[in-house]
Scaffold this motif. Structure first.
Motif, PDB file in Angstrom:
ATOM      1  N   ASP A   1       0.826  -1.213   0.000  1.00 57.19           N
ATOM      2  CA  ASP A   1       0.000   0.000   0.000  1.00 57.19           C
ATOM      3  C   ASP A   1       0.857   1.257   0.000  1.00 57.19           C
ATOM      4  O   ASP A   1       0.646   2.182  -0.799  1.00 57.19           O
ATOM      5  CB  ASP A   1      -0.931   0.009   1.212  1.00 57.19           C
ATOM      6  N   TRP A   2       1.838   1.301   0.902  1.00 58.35           N
ATOM      7  CA  TRP A   2       2.652   2.512   1.016  1.00 58.35           C
ATOM      8  C   TRP A   2       3.727   2.584  -0.056  1.00 58.35           C
ATOM      9  O   TRP A   2       4.125   3.673  -0.482  1.00 58.35           O
ATOM     10  CB  TRP A   2       3.268   2.619   2.408  1.00 58.35           C
ATOM     11  N   ALA A   3       4.189   1.445  -0.532  1.00 64.23           N
ATOM     12  CA  ALA A   3       5.187   1.452  -1.599  1.00 64.23           C
ATOM     13  C   ALA A   3       4.611   2.015  -2.889  1.00 64.23           C
ATOM     14  O   ALA A   3       5.345   2.574  -3.721  1.00 64.23           O
ATOM     15  CB  ALA A   3       5.728   0.047  -1.827  1.00 64.23           C
ATOM     16  N   ASN A   4       3.301   1.862  -3.072  1.00 61.00           N
ATOM     17  CA  ASN A   4       2.643   2.349  -4.281  1.00 61.00           C
ATOM     18  C   ASN A   4       1.903   3.661  -4.059  1.00 61.00           C
ATOM     19  O   ASN A   4       1.256   4.166  -4.977  1.00 61.00           O
ATOM     20  CB  ASN A   4       1.668   1.290  -4.808  1.00 61.00           C
ATOM     21  N   HIS A   5       1.998   4.221  -2.878  1.00 60.87           N
ATOM     22  CA  HIS A   5       1.345   5.493  -2.547  1.00 60.87           C
ATOM     23  C   HIS A   5       2.210   6.660  -3.033  1.00 60.87           C
ATOM     24  O   HIS A   5       3.441   6.624  -2.939  1.00 60.87           O
ATOM     25  CB  HIS A   5       1.140   5.584  -1.033  1.00 60.87           C
ATOM     26  N   GLU A   6       1.556   7.699  -3.537  1.00 61.24           N
ATOM     27  CA  GLU A   6       2.287   8.856  -4.073  1.00 61.24           C
ATOM     28  C   GLU A   6       3.210   9.477  -3.026  1.00 61.24           C
ATOM     29  O   GLU A   6       4.322   9.911  -3.343  1.00 61.24           O
ATOM     30  CB  GLU A   6       1.279   9.907  -4.580  1.00 61.24           C
ATOM     31  N   ASP A   7       2.748   9.539  -1.779  1.00 61.05           N
ATOM     32  CA  ASP A   7       3.549  10.150  -0.706  1.00 61.05           C
ATOM     33  C   ASP A   7       3.989   9.101   0.313  1.00 61.05           C
ATOM     34  O   ASP A   7       4.230   9.405   1.469  1.00 61.05           O
ATOM     35  CB  ASP A   7       2.737  11.258  -0.015  1.00 61.05           C
ATOM     36  N   GLY A   8       4.077   7.847  -0.104  1.00 62.53           N
ATOM     37  CA  GLY A   8       4.430   6.784   0.823  1.00 62.53           C
ATOM     38  C   GLY A   8       5.922   6.528   0.903  1.00 62.53           C
ATOM     39  O   GLY A   8       6.690   6.886   0.001  1.00 62.53           O
ATOM     40  N   ARG A   9       6.305   5.900   2.003  1.00 66.99           N
ATOM     41  CA  ARG A   9       7.705   5.494   2.170  1.00 66.99           C
ATOM     42  C   ARG A   9       7.741   4.156   2.898  1.00 66.99           C
ATOM     43  O   ARG A   9       7.054   3.966   3.911  1.00 66.99           O
ATOM     44  CB  ARG A   9       8.490   6.543   2.965  1.00 66.99           C
TER      45      ARG A   9
ATOM     46  N   THR B   1      20.299  -3.741   2.690  1.00 61.80           N
ATOM     47  CA  THR B   1      20.610  -3.218   4.023  1.00 61.80           C
ATOM     48  C   THR B   1      22.008  -3.588   4.488  1.00 61.80           C
ATOM     49  O   THR B   1      22.489  -3.044   5.497  1.00 61.80           O
ATOM     50  CB  THR B   1      19.590  -3.743   5.058  1.00 61.80           C
ATOM     51  N   GLY B   2      22.656  -4.515   3.799  1.00 59.97           N
ATOM     52  CA  GLY B   2      23.970  -4.963   4.229  1.00 59.97           C
ATOM     53  C   GLY B   2      23.926  -5.785   5.499  1.00 59.97           C
ATOM     54  O   GLY B   2      24.915  -5.833   6.249  1.00 59.97           O
ATOM     55  N   ALA B   3      22.796  -6.438   5.758  1.00 62.28           N
ATOM     56  CA  ALA B   3      22.624  -7.176   7.008  1.00 62.28           C
ATOM     57  C   ALA B   3      23.595  -8.345   7.109  1.00 62.28           C
ATOM     58  O   ALA B   3      23.848  -9.055   6.130  1.00 62.28           O
ATOM     59  CB  ALA B   3      21.185  -7.675   7.122  1.00 62.28           C
ATOM     60  N   GLN B   4      24.125  -8.542   8.305  1.00 61.49           N
ATOM     61  CA  GLN B   4      25.038  -9.635   8.611  1.00 61.49           C
ATOM     62  C   GLN B   4      24.387 -10.559   9.642  1.00 61.49           C
ATOM     63  O   GLN B   4      23.365 -10.217  10.250  1.00 61.49           O
ATOM     64  CB  GLN B   4      26.352  -9.079   9.162  1.00 61.49           C
ATOM     65  N   ALA B   5      25.002 -11.709   9.842  1.00 62.88           N
ATOM     66  CA  ALA B   5      24.491 -12.641  10.851  1.00 62.88           C
ATOM     67  C   ALA B   5      24.453 -11.965  12.212  1.00 62.88           C
ATOM     68  O   ALA B   5      25.414 -11.324  12.638  1.00 62.88           O
ATOM     69  CB  ALA B   5      25.370 -13.883  10.902  1.00 62.88           C
ATOM     70  N   GLY B   6      23.310 -12.077  12.886  1.00 66.20           N
ATOM     71  CA  GLY B   6      23.147 -11.474  14.210  1.00 66.20           C
ATOM     72  C   GLY B   6      22.528 -10.092  14.202  1.00 66.20           C
ATOM     73  O   GLY B   6      22.328  -9.492  15.252  1.00 66.20           O
ATOM     74  N   ASP B   7      22.194  -9.579  12.999  1.00 67.14           N
ATOM     75  CA  ASP B   7      21.595  -8.242  12.909  1.00 67.14           C
ATOM     76  C   ASP B   7      20.072  -8.325  13.000  1.00 67.14           C
ATOM     77  O   ASP B   7      19.457  -9.347  12.679  1.00 67.14           O
ATOM     78  CB  ASP B   7      21.963  -7.571  11.590  1.00 67.14           C
ATOM     79  N   LEU B   8      19.481  -7.194  13.419  1.00 71.17           N
ATOM     80  CA  LEU B   8      18.028  -7.035  13.442  1.00 71.17           C
ATOM     81  C   LEU B   8      17.642  -5.978  12.421  1.00 71.17           C
ATOM     82  O   LEU B   8      18.252  -4.903  12.368  1.00 71.17           O
ATOM     83  CB  LEU B   8      17.567  -6.596  14.834  1.00 71.17           C
ATOM     84  N   LEU B   9      16.649  -6.280  11.580  1.00 73.80           N
ATOM     85  CA  LEU B   9      16.111  -5.304  10.649  1.00 73.80           C
ATOM     86  C   LEU B   9      14.742  -4.850  11.141  1.00 73.80           C
ATOM     87  O   LEU B   9      13.901  -5.673  11.503  1.00 73.80           O
ATOM     88  CB  LEU B   9      15.980  -5.891   9.241  1.00 73.80           C
ATOM     89  N   LEU B  10      14.543  -3.546  11.175  1.00 71.81           N
ATOM     90  CA  LEU B  10      13.249  -2.968  11.532  1.00 71.81           C
ATOM     91  C   LEU B  10      12.705  -2.243  10.309  1.00 71.81           C
ATOM     92  O   LEU B  10      13.461  -1.625   9.559  1.00 71.81           O
ATOM     93  CB  LEU B  10      13.389  -1.999  12.702  1.00 71.81           C
ATOM     94  N   PHE B  11      11.376  -2.303  10.128  1.00 68.24           N
ATOM     95  CA  PHE B  11      10.755  -1.743   8.936  1.00 68.24           C
ATOM     96  C   PHE B  11       9.648  -0.769   9.329  1.00 68.24           C
ATOM     97  O   PHE B  11       8.874  -1.033  10.251  1.00 68.24           O
ATOM     98  CB  PHE B  11      10.148  -2.854   8.068  1.00 68.24           C
ATOM     99  N   GLY B  12       9.576   0.333   8.581  1.00 72.42           N
ATOM    100  CA  GLY B  12       8.501   1.288   8.763  1.00 72.42           C
ATOM    101  C   GLY B  12       7.835   1.594   7.447  1.00 72.42           C
ATOM    102  O   GLY B  12       8.512   1.695   6.408  1.00 72.42           O
ATOM    103  N   ALA B  13       6.514   1.734   7.452  1.00 67.32           N
ATOM    104  CA  ALA B  13       5.774   2.066   6.240  1.00 67.32           C
ATOM    105  C   ALA B  13       4.664   3.044   6.607  1.00 67.32           C
ATOM    106  O   ALA B  13       3.852   2.768   7.491  1.00 67.32           O
ATOM    107  CB  ALA B  13       5.189   0.806   5.607  1.00 67.32           C
ATOM    108  N   ALA B  14       4.648   4.199   5.948  1.00 68.55           N
ATOM    109  CA  ALA B  14       3.651   5.234   6.231  1.00 68.55           C
ATOM    110  C   ALA B  14       3.864   6.350   5.214  1.00 68.55           C
ATOM    111  O   ALA B  14       4.556   6.155   4.204  1.00 68.55           O
ATOM    112  CB  ALA B  14       3.809   5.758   7.658  1.00 68.55           C
ATOM    113  N   THR B  15       3.244   7.503   5.454  1.00 61.44           N
ATOM    114  CA  THR B  15       3.579   8.652   4.618  1.00 61.44           C
ATOM    115  C   THR B  15       5.060   8.949   4.778  1.00 61.44           C
ATOM    116  O   THR B  15       5.685   8.552   5.771  1.00 61.44           O
ATOM    117  CB  THR B  15       2.768   9.889   5.031  1.00 61.44           C
ATOM    118  N   HIS B  16       5.613   9.665   3.839  1.00 63.04           N
ATOM    119  CA  HIS B  16       7.057   9.914   3.859  1.00 63.04           C
ATOM    120  C   HIS B  16       7.477  10.591   5.156  1.00 63.04           C
ATOM    121  O   HIS B  16       8.468  10.196   5.792  1.00 63.04           O
ATOM    122  CB  HIS B  16       7.453  10.778   2.653  1.00 63.04           C
TER     123      HIS B  16
END
Length: 590
Positions: free
Chosen positions: A312-320, A387-402
């Motif tokens: 939804d946010w990836a295809n939104h005009e003002d989404g991020r 993201t360049g993630a390595q073993a033992g890393d945590l990735l966090l994701f956010g999706a909303a307006t920019h």
């Protein structure tokens, strides 16, 4: 009353008779031998009350010393001698004063807290006069004093004029609410306390003063936090006949010199970063560059995935849709990750997705995440690679307006950086430039100025600005240090037609503009030169120099987060008779 300061007694004075005044920081009676740590604003020196050599003399001095209590106010005369046991923790630790006379100038009653305790901020603010006596608060306030002295010396030496501007002035919209003062001689009319000297310093440039500065008191009726107060102090600087780099290069040199002089810190060069880049990489217009983590946009990778929040946010005009890699944080528990989500919610997040990268070489099998089932293998691999993630890393994701996604992911970046110990030592300054000219206020259905209404746009054509207001860039700039905005400024509008156009875009009609800013619009018509400037937060810089996170620790008498002075009880009700004198009636509380 005294000949020397306690904290300045040293070996060069051995054998001299001195008279000192101060407070009893510590008093110890060892039965015929008494020690008093006497403290003033320069520091502490040990005083000894002992029998005269080979006799039982000095009994009166010993008797007085034996009764000295904590924070008693004393005047002591004695002879300086070398200490047998050196105290390396204090500046006077090589010497002591043998008392020949002790006067108790004022006996202290039992105190609500001890200087060596941490009683909590409310108690400290209620008894601020006691809190300010403590060595740590004395150190902080002296740092602030040296800061202001250094700034004045630097500016005075370069031809800036220190000019005072009015405290009682006209209410004008500058982003926060004004404090209003009823005008007794003009019933029904009010002065406002200045949010800044902005308009007056611009008019000084139009009046031919060329270079102005002022250590100005400013007032804003806004919500408080660690770096904001209802009343605060700023260094205001304005230049005529300048462009951005003229202002920036001058004050950059000033700040480097002041940090070198006051706390012996070399700041070095200041990199430059546009607002757009700062928000993209760090989710903040005042990024803390001591934390190396950066945000990574992944909207292009998840536009066709099965996770609806992303698509939804990836295809939104003002989404991020953005990812943040936290090195080594895969060990965080589910509870700790939930706490991160709760922190992000304070900044507008409706949820934060996560992914633990246990072994990137194993593909899906090396990923632990509740959203992995919605992402195909290619997408998972692309996210890990991006993201360049390595073993033992945590990735966090956010999706909303920019703007919202940037805000809460930027806040998470700061929190994780601190929690994980990823904040580097030292100082990381920078300039943030090219701010948007306006922000769109959905609730009010109009534009608002990102800096203030007097900031010049990057374009010089009125019609161009009106046609492209949503994407217009200003000539504003901020100086940032370790994630703190310590100074903000801009090149100002110097033509009346452009100022009127900006007012119009901000929803300020011609009649309202004339009523509120007619004096400025008139002044701009009579050969106003190009001009610009900057204002620095004295309180914020002093807090950074003193090594504290709250500006309340470098303000003598600050307000609480509720806007109260616990020491004096302000604000307080006013008698009806006094209100009547200024033609004001108070509505009953709802």
């Amino acid at each position: 009353m005294r000949t020397h300061f306690c904290g300045l007694i040293d070996e060069s004075m051995i054998g001299q008779t001195v008279t000192l005044c101060g407070w009893a920081d510590v008093a110890r009676d060892l039965g015929g031998l008494c020690f008093i740590d006497l403290r003033d604003h320069e520091g502490i020196v040990q005083v000894v009350a002992e029998p005269s050599a080979g006799t039982a003399g000095n009994a009166e001095v010993i008797a007085t010393a034996a009764k000295v209590g904590y924070e008693d106010c004393l005047r002591i005369t004695g002879t300086v001698r070398r200490r047998e046991s050196v105290n390396t923790r204090i500046r006077t630790g090589q010497v002591e004063v043998v008392a020949t006379e002790i006067d108790v100038l004022n006996k202290a009653e039992p105190l609500p807290f001890h200087a060596h305790e941490n009683p909590g901020e409310d108690i400290r603010l209620e008894y601020r006069y006691l809190d300010l006596r403590t060595p740590e608060m004395q150190r902080r306030m002296r740092t602030r004093t040296r800061l202001v002295q250094s700034l004045r010396r630097w500016l005075d030496a370069r031809g800036f004029q220190d000019i005072e501007t009015p405290i009682l002035t006209k209410a004008t919209p500058e982003g926060a609410r004004d404090f209003l003062v009823p005008a007794r001689m003009h019933p029904g009319e009010f002065y406002a306390l200045p949010q800044s000297p902005q308009l007056f310093k611009q008019i000084l440039m139009m009046a031919g003063f060329d270079r102005y500065y002022q250590i100005a008191r400013c007032f804003r009726d806004e919500a408080l936090r660690a770096d904001r107060q209802l009343e605060f102090t700023q260094l205001d600087i304005e230049f005529a006949w300048v462009e951005e780099r003229d202002v920036q290069d001058t004050v950059e040199a000033m700040v480097r010199e002041v940090f070198r002089e006051v706390i012996d810190v070399e700041l070095g060069e200041f990199p430059r970063m546009t607002y757009a880049e700062a928000m993209r990489r760090y989710g903040s217009d005042k990024p803390d560059l001591r934390i190396e983590m950066e945000l990574v946009d992944i909207a292009d990778l998840v536009k066709a995935c099965e996770f609806k929040v992303f698509t939804d946010w990836a295809n939104h005009e003002d989404g991020r849709v953005v990812a943040l890699r936290a090195p080594g944080a895969a060990s965080l528990s589910r509870k700790q990750i939930d706490e991160l989500g709760a922190h992000a919610a304070k900044y507008g997040a409706k949820g934060v997705a996560w992914m633990k990268v246990e072994d990137p070489g194993k593909g899906r099998e090396g990923i632990n995440s509740p959203i992995a089932k919605f992402l195909d293998d290619a997408t998972l691999t692309a996210i890990v690679d991006a993201t360049g993630a390595q073993a033992g890393d945590l990735l966090l994701f956010g999706a909303a307006t920019h703007s919202v996604a940037s805000d809460f992911m930027g806040a998470l970046r700061l929190k994780l950086g601190r929690d994980l110990g990823l904040v580097q030592e030292g100082w990381k300054p920078l300039w943030v430039t090219d701010f948007p000219m306006f922000e769109w206020d959905e609730e009010a259905s109009r534009y608002v100025a990102l800096h203030h209404p007097f900031t010049a746009p990057a374009v010089d054509d009125v019609e161009d600005l009106k046609a492209n207001a949503r994407t217009a860039v200003s000539r504003g700039y901020d100086m940032v240090l370790n994630g703190n905005e310590i100074g903000g400024g801009s090149i100002r509008i110097h033509r009346s037609s452009m100022q009127s156009a900006v007012f119009e875009l901000l929803g300020i009609g011609a009649e309202e503009a004339q009523a509120k800013f007619g004096f400025l619009l008139d002044a701009l018509k009579y050969g106003a030169p190009p001009h610009g400037g900057i204002a620095f937060g004295i309180d914020r810089i002093a807090a950074l120099m003193a090594g504290t996170e709250s500006i309340r620790d470098v303000i003598p008498f600050p307000k609480t987060t509720g806007g109260q002075c616990l020491m004096t009880g302000a604000p307080s009700p006013i008698a009806d008779e006094q209100l009547a004198e200024v033609h004001v009636a108070v509505r009953p509380k709802a």
